[in-house]
Design an enzyme around this catalytic site. Structure first.
Site, PDB file in Angstrom:
ATOM      1  N   ARG A  47      -5.118   1.178   6.191  1.00  0.00           N
ATOM      2  CA  ARG A  47      -3.847   0.715   5.765  1.00  0.00           C
ATOM      3  C   ARG A  47      -2.785   2.013   5.562  1.00  0.00           C
ATOM      4  O   ARG A  47      -3.303   2.935   5.302  1.00  0.00           O
ATOM      5  CB  ARG A  47      -3.726  -0.315   4.931  1.00  0.00           C
ATOM      6  CG  ARG A  47      -5.094  -0.105   3.452  1.00  0.00           C
ATOM      7  CD  ARG A  47      -4.739   1.129   2.623  1.00  0.00           C
ATOM      8  NE  ARG A  47      -3.400   0.986   2.077  1.00  0.00           N
ATOM      9  CZ  ARG A  47      -2.703   2.280   1.818  1.00  0.00           C
ATOM     10  NH1 ARG A  47      -3.400   3.342   1.470  1.00  0.00           N
ATOM     11  NH2 ARG A  47      -1.600   2.250   1.143  1.00  0.00           N
ATOM     12  N   GLY A  48      -1.465   1.376   5.286  1.00  0.00           N
ATOM     13  CA  GLY A  48      -0.637   2.398   4.970  1.00  0.00           C
ATOM     14  C   GLY A  48       0.357   2.702   6.263  1.00  0.00           C
ATOM     15  O   GLY A  48      -0.447   2.615   7.256  1.00  0.00           O
ATOM     16  N   ALA A  49       1.583   2.666   6.101  1.00  0.00           N
ATOM     17  CA  ALA A  49       2.306   2.657   7.429  1.00  0.00           C
ATOM     18  C   ALA A  49       2.261   3.418   8.429  1.00  0.00           C
ATOM     19  O   ALA A  49       2.090   3.255   9.584  1.00  0.00           O
ATOM     20  CB  ALA A  49       3.867   2.579   6.847  1.00  0.00           C
ATOM     21  N   ARG A  90      -0.417  -6.321  12.125  1.00  0.00           N
ATOM     22  CA  ARG A  90       0.248  -6.550  10.893  1.00  0.00           C
ATOM     23  C   ARG A  90       1.729  -6.736  11.199  1.00  0.00           C
ATOM     24  O   ARG A  90       2.072  -5.926  12.000  1.00  0.00           O
ATOM     25  CB  ARG A  90      -0.053  -5.327   9.817  1.00  0.00           C
ATOM     26  CG  ARG A  90      -1.561  -5.588   9.203  1.00  0.00           C
ATOM     27  CD  ARG A  90      -1.877  -4.627   8.004  1.00  0.00           C
ATOM     28  NE  ARG A  90      -1.334  -5.049   6.855  1.00  0.00           N
ATOM     29  CZ  ARG A  90      -1.051  -4.363   5.907  1.00  0.00           C
ATOM     30  NH1 ARG A  90      -1.625  -3.173   5.976  1.00  0.00           N
ATOM     31  NH2 ARG A  90      -0.677  -4.890   4.656  1.00  0.00           N
ATOM     32  N   GLN A 199      -4.121  -0.956  -4.476  1.00  0.00           N
ATOM     33  CA  GLN A 199      -3.890   0.132  -3.750  1.00  0.00           C
ATOM     34  C   GLN A 199      -3.693   1.283  -4.730  1.00  0.00           C
ATOM     35  O   GLN A 199      -4.185   2.455  -4.573  1.00  0.00           O
ATOM     36  CB  GLN A 199      -2.921   0.362  -2.748  1.00  0.00           C
ATOM     37  CG  GLN A 199      -3.031  -0.556  -1.521  1.00  0.00           C
ATOM     38  CD  GLN A 199      -2.473  -1.968  -1.691  1.00  0.00           C
ATOM     39  OE1 GLN A 199      -2.298  -2.503  -2.815  1.00  0.00           O
ATOM     40  NE2 GLN A 199      -2.354  -2.501  -0.347  1.00  0.00           N
ATOM     41  N   ASP A 240       7.236   0.859   3.841  1.00  0.00           N
ATOM     42  CA  ASP A 240       6.983   0.252   5.358  1.00  0.00           C
ATOM     43  C   ASP A 240       7.795   0.386   6.329  1.00  0.00           C
ATOM     44  O   ASP A 240       7.604   0.262   7.447  1.00  0.00           O
ATOM     45  CB  ASP A 240       6.282  -0.845   5.005  1.00  0.00           C
ATOM     46  CG  ASP A 240       4.874  -0.514   4.250  1.00  0.00           C
ATOM     47  OD1 ASP A 240       5.054  -0.521   2.948  1.00  0.00           O
ATOM     48  OD2 ASP A 240       4.069  -0.348   4.730  1.00  0.00           O
ATOM     49  N   ASN A 250       8.877  -2.003   0.726  1.00  0.00           N
ATOM     50  CA  ASN A 250       7.741  -1.340   0.385  1.00  0.00           C
ATOM     51  C   ASN A 250       6.604  -2.294  -0.219  1.00  0.00           C
ATOM     52  O   ASN A 250       6.942  -3.389  -0.149  1.00  0.00           O
ATOM     53  CB  ASN A 250       8.025  -0.042  -0.358  1.00  0.00           C
ATOM     54  CG  ASN A 250       6.687   0.881  -0.592  1.00  0.00           C
ATOM     55  OD1 ASN A 250       5.955   1.177   0.329  1.00  0.00           O
ATOM     56  ND2 ASN A 250       6.319   0.958  -1.884  1.00  0.00           N
ATOM     57  N   LYS A 251       5.522  -1.924  -0.733  1.00  0.00           N
ATOM     58  CA  LYS A 251       4.706  -2.864  -1.459  1.00  0.00           C
ATOM     59  C   LYS A 251       5.101  -3.625  -2.522  1.00  0.00           C
ATOM     60  O   LYS A 251       5.951  -3.180  -3.272  1.00  0.00           O
ATOM     61  CB  LYS A 251       3.407  -1.820  -2.009  1.00  0.00           C
ATOM     62  CG  LYS A 251       2.416  -2.687  -2.625  1.00  0.00           C
ATOM     63  CD  LYS A 251       1.676  -3.815  -1.637  1.00  0.00           C
ATOM     64  CE  LYS A 251       1.179  -3.128  -0.451  1.00  0.00           C
ATOM     65  NZ  LYS A 251       1.033  -4.374   0.601  1.00  0.00           N
TER      66      LYS A 251
HETATM   67  O1  MRU Z   1      -0.724  -3.195   2.588  1.00  0.00           O
HETATM   68  P1  MRU Z   1      -0.612  -1.612   2.633  1.00  0.00           P
HETATM   69  O2  MRU Z   1      -1.649  -1.115   1.817  1.00  0.00           O
HETATM   70  O3  MRU Z   1      -0.591  -1.007   3.971  1.00  0.00           O
HETATM   71  O4  MRU Z   1       0.933  -1.357   2.267  1.00  0.00           O
HETATM   72  C1  MRU Z   1       0.984   0.082   1.953  1.00  0.00           C
HETATM   73  C2  MRU Z   1       2.402   0.789   1.358  1.00  0.00           C
HETATM   74  O5  MRU Z   1       3.157  -0.213   1.010  1.00  0.00           O
HETATM   75  C3  MRU Z   1       2.971   1.919   1.213  1.00  0.00           C
HETATM   76  O6  MRU Z   1       3.473   2.254   0.130  1.00  0.00           O
HETATM   77  C4  MRU Z   1       3.635   2.485   2.489  1.00  0.00           C
HETATM   78  O7  MRU Z   1       3.066   2.013   3.922  1.00  0.00           O
HETATM   79  C5  MRU Z   1       3.897   3.799   2.382  1.00  0.00           C
HETATM   80  S1  MRU Z   1       2.574   4.660   2.843  1.00  0.00           S
HETATM   81  C6  MRU Z   1       2.959   6.450   3.155  1.00  0.00           C
END
Ligand code: MRU
Length: 347
Positions: A47-49, A90, A199, A240, A250-251
């Site tokens: 996960r993570g963008a 996603r 996370q 994201d 973002n999250k």
């Molecule tokens: O749902 P996730 O864990 O994929 O969400 C991730 C985030 O919100 C991060 O902050 C974002 O992707 C930046 S990662 C460099």
């Protein structure tokens, strides 16, 4: 510094550290088929963008490899299906779509420059590898641009995980922190636990502690109190999807942190590569927000924490309006308001 990897290409497979099991178990998941990669993205093994963009690229390369015994026409048809499946994993992080589009372009280029199936397969693997390598380089550049916003002795607050685990390596927000530490600054990081998927608690704490970076965990309702007591000097998070006017998804919970930071006059930066900027999205209202299973909110570690029939919501991201953002740290420098103009000049 650290002794783990987030994503690894292995010529006939893509391997991921299973982020669902961290920090209790360091287990790797090996995907030998593009559908397994899509599932790994969907179920948040990875996960993570930026990380899901890189993963989709490798997944597509893996898929193309399995088409190497087909005629060009069949290859083309199946390729489209592979990309479509990746697109459905996603919805919010635009890096996913950026990487898939890049792979599609490369596929078309290879078809027009060489009809040879073997060459196409090779070229697609190379293209995915480049997305991976570039991501690490980009994060280091983001770090170099951003490190000056953190002064020696500062307390930094971060939300979610925008670290090595959320990218090919090094991280965006955590990359900025790493770069500042490489300048021998003494820095302490406050880490929001980031309910409901944790996370922050599970992943950011794990990777910061592995690198011996000083850090302290807090639950999501504590940052306001810390800010009011002068304990936070700067907030740095990842993103994201950033709209053309600088509104940033973002999250979930990032927006609340941004409102608190504004009230307490604390600068708040978003660190992200250009592949996170969606210029087709004029402002944050157009950013699709993923809705995830309500069980993530209602159940913790297999234990129900509310009445069984309780109503709940689980939007996985929120949008911070540009008016609450001090700067956006990219691999081309830091953009300040007015963001519309600044973002335009990056491209
Ligand atoms: O749902 P996730 O864990 O994929 O969400 C991730 C985030 O919100 C991060 O902050 C974002 O992707 C930046 S990662 C460099």
């Amino acid at each position: 510094m650290h002794n783990f990897y987030t994503i690894k290409w292995e010529s006939d497979a893509v391997t991921f550290i299973d982020q669902r099991l961290l920090p209790l178990e360091e287990t790797y998941v090996r995907c030998t088929d593009y559908k397994q990669v899509a599932e790994a993205i969907e179920t948040m093994v990875v996960r993570g963008a930026p990380a899901i963009g890189v993963s989709a690229a490798y997944g597509i390369a893996l898929g193309v490899q399995s088409l190497r015994f087909y005629e060009l026409d069949r290859m083309r048809r199946d390729f489209k299906e592979i990309c479509d499946i990746m697109r459905r994993t996603r919805p919010t992080a635009v890096n996913l779509f950026w990487a898939i589009n890049k792979m599609e372009k490369e596929f078309e280029n290879l078809i027009s420059s060489t009809g040879n199936v073997e060459h196409i397969v090779e070229g697609m693997i190379k293209a995915a590898q480049k997305i991976y390598d570039d991501d690490i380089e980009i994060n280091k550049t983001i770090g170099n641009y951003g490190r000056d916003v953190i002064k020696d002795g500062m307390n930094v607050l971060t939300h979610c995980n925008a670290g090595a685990l959320a990218t090919a390596g090094y991280g965006t927000a955590l990359g900025v922190i790493r770069a500042a530490i490489e300048q021998n600054k003494k820095i302490h990081v406050y880490v929001d636990e980031t309910r409901p998927f944790l996370q922050g608690a599970r992943l950011t704490m794990w990777e910061l502690m592995k690198d011996k970076i000083e850090c302290t965990l807090l639950s999501d309702n504590m940052s306001g109190s810390l800010m009011s007591r002068g304990k936070i000097d700067v907030v740095i998070v990842g993103a994201d999807r950033i709209a053309a006017n600088g509104d940033a998804a973002n999250k979930i919970g990032t927006y609340s942190v941004a409102v608190l930071a504004k009230y307490h006059n604390i600068p708040m930066y978003f660190a992200a590569p250009l592949s996170t900027i969606d210029r087709n999205c004029p402002n944050g209202s157009g950013i699709p927000i993923e809705e995830r299973s309500l069980d993530e909110v209602k159940i913790i570690n297999g234990k129900q924490i509310c009445p069984k029939e309780a109503k709940a919501i689980n939007p996985s991201f929120d949008v911070t309006p540009n008016s609450l953002i001090t700067g956006i740290i990219t691999e081309k420098g830091i953009v300040y308001p007015p963001f519309g103009k600044g973002i335009k000049s990056l491209f």
